[in-house]
Design a protein around this motif. Structure first.
Motif, PDB file in Angstrom:
ATOM      1  N   THR A 108     -12.221  -2.430   0.580  1.00 31.04           N
ATOM      2  CA  THR A 108     -12.271  -1.562   1.760  1.00 31.04           C
ATOM      3  C   THR A 108     -13.581  -0.797   1.807  1.00 31.04           C
ATOM      4  O   THR A 108     -14.224  -0.701   2.856  1.00 31.04           O
ATOM      5  CB  THR A 108     -11.097  -0.552   1.720  1.00 31.04           C
ATOM      6  OG1 THR A 108      -9.896  -1.294   1.632  1.00 31.04           O
ATOM      7  CG2 THR A 108     -11.064   0.325   2.940  1.00 31.04           C
ATOM      8  N   ILE A 167      -3.430 -10.831   9.960  1.00 29.89           N
ATOM      9  CA  ILE A 167      -3.795  -9.772   9.019  1.00 29.89           C
ATOM     10  C   ILE A 167      -2.560  -9.482   8.178  1.00 29.89           C
ATOM     11  O   ILE A 167      -1.507  -9.120   8.719  1.00 29.89           O
ATOM     12  CB  ILE A 167      -4.293  -8.521   9.780  1.00 29.89           C
ATOM     13  CG1 ILE A 167      -5.454  -8.938  10.700  1.00 29.89           C
ATOM     14  CG2 ILE A 167      -4.728  -7.434   8.815  1.00 29.89           C
ATOM     15  CD1 ILE A 167      -5.874  -7.884  11.681  1.00 29.89           C
ATOM     16  N   CYS A 213      -1.124  -7.241   6.446  1.00 28.73           N
ATOM     17  CA  CYS A 213      -0.222  -6.091   6.510  1.00 28.73           C
ATOM     18  C   CYS A 213       0.429  -5.904   7.882  1.00 28.73           C
ATOM     19  O   CYS A 213       1.081  -4.889   8.131  1.00 28.73           O
ATOM     20  CB  CYS A 213      -0.923  -4.823   6.058  1.00 28.73           C
ATOM     21  SG  CYS A 213      -2.294  -4.371   7.089  1.00 28.73           S
ATOM     22  N   LEU A 260      -0.984  -5.748  10.923  1.00 37.28           N
ATOM     23  CA  LEU A 260      -1.761  -5.035  11.941  1.00 37.28           C
ATOM     24  C   LEU A 260      -1.886  -5.866  13.213  1.00 37.28           C
ATOM     25  O   LEU A 260      -1.925  -5.329  14.323  1.00 37.28           O
ATOM     26  CB  LEU A 260      -3.158  -4.764  11.364  1.00 37.28           C
ATOM     27  CG  LEU A 260      -3.995  -3.679  12.018  1.00 37.28           C
ATOM     28  CD1 LEU A 260      -3.332  -2.333  11.854  1.00 37.28           C
ATOM     29  CD2 LEU A 260      -5.388  -3.653  11.414  1.00 37.28           C
ATOM     30  N   ASP A 261      -1.935  -7.188  13.047  1.00 36.96           N
ATOM     31  CA  ASP A 261      -2.081  -8.073  14.211  1.00 36.96           C
ATOM     32  C   ASP A 261      -0.867  -7.982  15.131  1.00 36.96           C
ATOM     33  O   ASP A 261      -1.011  -7.913  16.352  1.00 36.96           O
ATOM     34  CB  ASP A 261      -2.340  -9.530  13.787  1.00 36.96           C
ATOM     35  CG  ASP A 261      -1.431  -9.984  12.657  1.00 36.96           C
ATOM     36  OD1 ASP A 261      -0.677  -9.145  12.117  1.00 36.96           O
ATOM     37  OD2 ASP A 261      -1.460 -11.179  12.325  1.00 36.96           O
ATOM     38  N   GLU A 269       1.183  -5.474  15.346  1.00 39.52           N
ATOM     39  CA  GLU A 269       1.178  -4.136  15.959  1.00 39.52           C
ATOM     40  C   GLU A 269       0.181  -4.067  17.121  1.00 39.52           C
ATOM     41  O   GLU A 269       0.478  -3.536  18.182  1.00 39.52           O
ATOM     42  CB  GLU A 269       0.760  -3.099  14.911  1.00 39.52           C
ATOM     43  CG  GLU A 269       1.898  -2.338  14.294  1.00 39.52           C
ATOM     44  CD  GLU A 269       1.378  -1.179  13.460  1.00 39.52           C
ATOM     45  OE1 GLU A 269       1.336  -0.057  13.960  1.00 39.52           O
ATOM     46  OE2 GLU A 269       0.992  -1.430  12.288  1.00 39.52           O
ATOM     47  N   LYS A 275       7.507 -11.135   5.279  1.00 36.37           N
ATOM     48  CA  LYS A 275       6.229 -10.448   5.119  1.00 36.37           C
ATOM     49  C   LYS A 275       5.399 -11.198   4.095  1.00 36.37           C
ATOM     50  O   LYS A 275       5.945 -11.809   3.170  1.00 36.37           O
ATOM     51  CB  LYS A 275       6.484  -9.009   4.632  1.00 36.37           C
ATOM     52  CG  LYS A 275       6.968  -8.091   5.723  1.00 36.37           C
ATOM     53  CD  LYS A 275       5.801  -7.555   6.502  1.00 36.37           C
ATOM     54  CE  LYS A 275       6.173  -6.847   7.755  1.00 36.37           C
ATOM     55  NZ  LYS A 275       5.021  -6.554   8.601  1.00 36.37           N
ATOM     56  N   GLN A 324       3.785  -2.289   3.017  1.00 35.33           N
ATOM     57  CA  GLN A 324       2.573  -2.895   3.560  1.00 35.33           C
ATOM     58  C   GLN A 324       1.941  -2.034   4.652  1.00 35.33           C
ATOM     59  O   GLN A 324       0.718  -1.976   4.775  1.00 35.33           O
ATOM     60  CB  GLN A 324       2.884  -4.282   4.112  1.00 35.33           C
ATOM     61  CG  GLN A 324       2.953  -5.326   3.012  1.00 35.33           C
ATOM     62  CD  GLN A 324       2.982  -6.738   3.564  1.00 35.33           C
ATOM     63  OE1 GLN A 324       2.790  -6.969   4.747  1.00 35.33           O
ATOM     64  NE2 GLN A 324       3.218  -7.684   2.698  1.00 35.33           N
ATOM     65  N   SER A 325       2.798  -1.363   5.432  1.00 33.24           N
ATOM     66  CA  SER A 325       2.250  -0.463   6.452  1.00 33.24           C
ATOM     67  C   SER A 325       1.420   0.627   5.796  1.00 33.24           C
ATOM     68  O   SER A 325       0.366   1.022   6.305  1.00 33.24           O
ATOM     69  CB  SER A 325       3.379   0.181   7.250  1.00 33.24           C
ATOM     70  OG  SER A 325       4.011  -0.790   8.008  1.00 33.24           O
ATOM     71  N   CYS A 340      -1.779  -0.892   4.691  1.00 33.57           N
ATOM     72  CA  CYS A 340      -2.578  -1.097   5.898  1.00 33.57           C
ATOM     73  C   CYS A 340      -3.317   0.196   6.243  1.00 33.57           C
ATOM     74  O   CYS A 340      -4.494   0.193   6.571  1.00 33.57           O
ATOM     75  CB  CYS A 340      -1.631  -1.458   7.040  1.00 33.57           C
ATOM     76  SG  CYS A 340      -2.259  -2.685   8.143  1.00 33.57           S
ATOM     77  N   ASN A 341      -2.557   1.285   6.162  1.00 35.75           N
ATOM     78  CA  ASN A 341      -3.121   2.586   6.470  1.00 35.75           C
ATOM     79  C   ASN A 341      -4.237   2.938   5.481  1.00 35.75           C
ATOM     80  O   ASN A 341      -5.307   3.412   5.864  1.00 35.75           O
ATOM     81  CB  ASN A 341      -1.986   3.624   6.403  1.00 35.75           C
ATOM     82  CG  ASN A 341      -2.360   4.876   7.134  1.00 35.75           C
ATOM     83  OD1 ASN A 341      -2.999   4.804   8.182  1.00 35.75           O
ATOM     84  ND2 ASN A 341      -2.001   6.010   6.571  1.00 35.75           N
ATOM     85  N   TYR A 344      -7.279   0.641   6.380  1.00 38.39           N
ATOM     86  CA  TYR A 344      -7.966   0.748   7.672  1.00 38.39           C
ATOM     87  C   TYR A 344      -8.236   2.172   8.151  1.00 38.39           C
ATOM     88  O   TYR A 344      -9.102   2.369   8.997  1.00 38.39           O
ATOM     89  CB  TYR A 344      -7.199  -0.041   8.737  1.00 38.39           C
ATOM     90  CG  TYR A 344      -7.312  -1.530   8.499  1.00 38.39           C
ATOM     91  CD1 TYR A 344      -8.502  -2.191   8.787  1.00 38.39           C
ATOM     92  CD2 TYR A 344      -6.268  -2.276   7.966  1.00 38.39           C
ATOM     93  CE1 TYR A 344      -8.637  -3.553   8.551  1.00 38.39           C
ATOM     94  CE2 TYR A 344      -6.391  -3.632   7.727  1.00 38.39           C
ATOM     95  CZ  TYR A 344      -7.571  -4.274   8.022  1.00 38.39           C
ATOM     96  OH  TYR A 344      -7.715  -5.605   7.783  1.00 38.39           O
TER      97      TYR A 344
END
Lengths: 551, 551
Positions: free
Chosen positions: B138, B193, B195, B197-198, B200, B213, B237-238, B241-242, B245
């Protein structure tokens, strides 16, 4: 199967879409490929059983049947012997089964409906009559289906024919019952089933917050009240769906000897060919076995006859307006016809009106009546300025294909929602068939013709719609043949079909996690309380002791 | 743009897919069209900015860039000056920006990772190290992005270049920040993606009950425990993701002067080109702006060099096994390499192993090491019996395209899930990189080669995968050009983007309806009670009266 055809597709695509001169030259040189092979029987040849519906549904499935015939398949359509538009053809064999009503009866019923839709009726009467009509149509479908299934000769013929695929209209479940009985994979050909049975059967998510239900008249941007209405109407539609389709469950049990709901029956479809395109429909989730073929009916236009060509020529700079209420309805009450004729007489355009009834006495000079119109070819003509339509999806797609702004006068079925879709995109004006006056019609026509934004919007939709990697008809034929080649498309079937609704919505998992959370919180709380109590008791005992010592 | 190319597509399609002799003859005659125009610059020519990622991601996006170049577009890729696989080419211009690390550093890091994945580590250590690696990557992405955005010369160049579209890999949000800054529509190119994100960002429904998942190792048919795990892992995973990103949100604010989450940023993408195909992925809902181009990397195979041709020839009836751990990893620890070499030595096939490390001393005669393998071309050869792969999606699609059963040794990222997908379809066997012994490898190879079911299954998948109306590369190019022609694809954007989550899930509507129902029930109950009370009192009074009277 599935071969050089793609080449022809590509060629056609390029011929239509590009005016580049080098390209044009090449295309001309290559045209013989198209001409020579487009109509040749190129595929290995299979057997396609078609179980269609009558009316505009039939007109929209016809091109697929013709193309399948050109691809070398034998196409057999099974239809009731009394029908409105189904005619024999060189491209397919029509097998009929007897039904206990005549074509004349159908025509009379349709005429009655045509008169009614233009007349004001109290809300309750309209609802009652609509429900009665639904019940009546359901009974006709059910009886037709029984006539088909218990026609021993026909069923034996179908069994012996060893079909590779059934292409059917899911408005009636009969085709899928036949497919199950014959153990043949099926392809559904539809614009969607209004009460949402398609979403249920495909396990397609259908969020009510931005996907308006049919007959609500909402767009995909709903106010809070409209969203409430959408949820309530959704439940009501489920009930109607049940009312319409549950009688077939008895027939399924009787004929297939299986306990199966209509949703379960429909979930067996390999592919859903949906007449959808997102320039017209609101963007929404789709499933892998849904193939979108919206605009399939806008075949390349044919040249007009001398009669029409001369009318268009004479119309001058003002051009023409095309007016048709669809394939099913071509005459209305004289009072309404006169109101419409009055409105049409106020515009400078020549109006070509498909109307088989008695000519209104006030018909203006600019309005010409025809028993039949080459609608798609007329809409494709550059002199066509506007299209007055009953907002059937076939007509709307033709309007979009050729970029003609519309005045929409919805009559029944999904037409009111179709009209809302076009109006919400600024490509047409919707009028109320009952309340509409001649002035309303005149104003709407003048607006869509002279306010440039309507033309710009429909042309934008048209350019988006026509910019596609494969033509819808080619796509439809590809997927029918795919199902024939692979005996279905099980790799596109989501595992959701194997879950009950509690599992699908993870209600059991959520319940467990909530229970675990509450248990954890409860134990934590109890432990805390126990500790506090212990500490408190200890300190109380200590303070008591110290107090007693100090005393 | 978007023109005769379709013709070439169609021709290619037909040439490949049909062996019909008449067709073949015509195809030969038509080949000059293909040859003449396939490599000519036929389109009007636009400007395409590509912001790719390194490694296999780069390899998978390259064919699209090349094809766009052949279509007459100017393609400019913006990449960090230290990278692993990005090389200049005649097909595109590479613009670099300085980053504070060297290519050597990347190679060393990758080598370290390569050594680690084959070594047993306690669960907690593995988790900690994975999280540390995610944080590290990241930070690299974030710093790279800063280096790009604050490179004044580069940004001025990009502004002046007036691009028509940005094609980007959404693993890093940097491309979309650039797209927003330059106000250009964007096309995302991805396999998804991990986690979520795609899903969402596209508002794509993602039911956890049958969509496993990433990293759970589940299939689409989950037990109750697996479904619980899927829900818990989804939440975890959310959070990841956070973690990954959210640092970009500061950069978005700093550079674009807008308060925007990464989900909101990603929701601006016009089209998602997803390397998806449902012979590999589990069937699930998709959105209208998701275009599925799985298998885009299986270009038509090129002829093999004399060296490889001769090895394949010499392999006789036994044939060969192709072994590659992907573009990123080509050497491993000697101990593990020897274990693998021992396993490979036990099969009668010749093994072609891409391996750049020191040759294991126990390497058998049937095993040949190469610094590089023409993997796709080898897999396409009829003598190839099996494919040992790290289960990267590119390699798997090549295996599917050419119908080669696989032994899958996943290392990191999505590879374990990819391996599960292939194993669940009976087209390969998954091995554990850490625990795998030479015997396991040998047994797995013998099984996929000699148990006919594996070959039959992969060939079935292959025939389904290759039976498509448009080639994925043509589809990808069509949609990039679509976005260029129409300045985006707003007609594919669902209205769901304009709703908050309470509205999206109709929580407000449900709350109102529940409240109304409870209120109705409460009032009904109260009314009933009131009536009962009245009646009771009345009857009590009456009975009292009658009692008193009787007394």
């Amino acid at each position: 199967m599935g071969s050089l055809y793609s080449f022809a597709f590509g060629l056609k695509f390029s011929v239509i879409k590009k005016k580049n001169s080098m390209l044009h030259c090449i295309c001309q040189q290559a045209t013989w490929f198209l001409l020579t092979f487009f109509f040749l029987k190129l595929s290995d040849g299979g057997k396609v059983l078609v179980i269609p519906m009558d009316g505009s549904h039939w007109l929209s499935i016809q091109p697929v049947m013709e193309r399948l015939h050109h691809r070398g398949h034998q196409v057999i359509a099974v239809v009731p012997d009394a029908n409105l538009l189904i005619k024999p053809s060189d491209h397919y064999i029509v097998k009929t089964f007897a039904v206990p009503y005549s074509t004349e009866y159908l025509k009379t019923e349709l005429q009655k409906l045509g008169y009614k839709v233009f007349v004001h009726q109290p809300f309750l009467t309209r609802i009652t009559e609509t429900l009665a009509r639904i019940r009546n149509i359901t009974m006709i479908y059910l009886n037709n289906c029984k006539q088909l299934l218990y026609n021993k000769d026909l069923i034996t013929y179908l069994q012996d024919s060893k079909f590779n695929v059934v292409v059917m209209d899911p408005l009636s479940p009969c085709g899928q019952i036949v497919a199950e009985y014959l153990s043949i994979p099926s392809v559904f050909y539809s614009r969607g089933i209004p009460c949402g049975l398609d979403a249920e059967a495909t396990k397609c998510p259908n969020p009510l917050s931005y996907i308006p239900k049919f007959f609500t008249g909402s767009t995909d941007h709903m106010t809070f009240n409209q969203r409430v209405n959408n949820v309530l109407f959704g439940s009501f539609q489920s009930m109607v769906c049940n009312l319409v389709y549950s009688p077939f469950e008895g027939l399924i049990k009787e004929f297939l000897h299986r306990d199966m709901t209509v949703v379960e029956l429909y979930s067996q479809a390999s592919i859903w060919l949906l007449r959808y395109d997102f320039v017209f429909e609101y963007p929404r989730p789709i499933m892998p076995n849904m193939i979108l073929i919206g605009g399939i009916n806008c075949a390349k236009e044919k040249p007009l006859t001398q009669e029409f060509e001369s009318i268009l020529e004479k119309s001058g700079e003002d051009g023409v307006v095309v007016f048709s209420m669809g394939s099913m309805l071509s005459e209305i009450q004289m009072k309404k016809a006169m109101e419409i004729a009055k409105g049409l007489g106020t515009i400078p355009q020549t109006v070509l009106w498909r109307y088989t009834g008695e000519a209104p006495i006030n018909l203006a000079n600019n309005t010409k009546l025809f028993n039949w119109l080459p609608q798609n070819d007329l809409l494709a003509h550059p002199k066509t300025r506007a299209f007055i339509t009953h907002a059937g999806s076939n007509g709307i797609y033709e309007g979009i294909c050729h970029g003609v702004p519309m005045v929409l006068i919805p009559l029944f079925g999904d037409q009111a929602d179709n009209a809302v879709r076009i109006e919400s995109r600024g490509a047409g004006i919707k009028l109320d068939a009952v309340k509409m006056t001649s002035k309303d019609l005149s104003n709407a026509l003048r607006t869509v013709i002279y306010d440039k934004r309507y033309k710009e919007n429909i042309q934008r939709l048209s350019s988006l719609h026509l910019d596609r990697p494969v033509e819808p008809l080619d796509l439809a034929v590809h997927w029918v043949e795919f199902v024939m080649r692979h005996k279905g498309a099980p790799h596109l079937r989501p595992a959701a079909h194997d879950l009950n609704w509690i599992q699908y919505y993870s209600i059991d998992v959520i319940a467990l996690l909530l229970a675990a959370t509450f248990l954890f919180l409860f134990i934590s709380l109890k432990s805390c309380l126990f500790c506090c109590k212990k500490c408190f008791c200890k300190s109380a005992r200590l303070s008591k002791k110290s107090k007693s010592k100090s005393q």
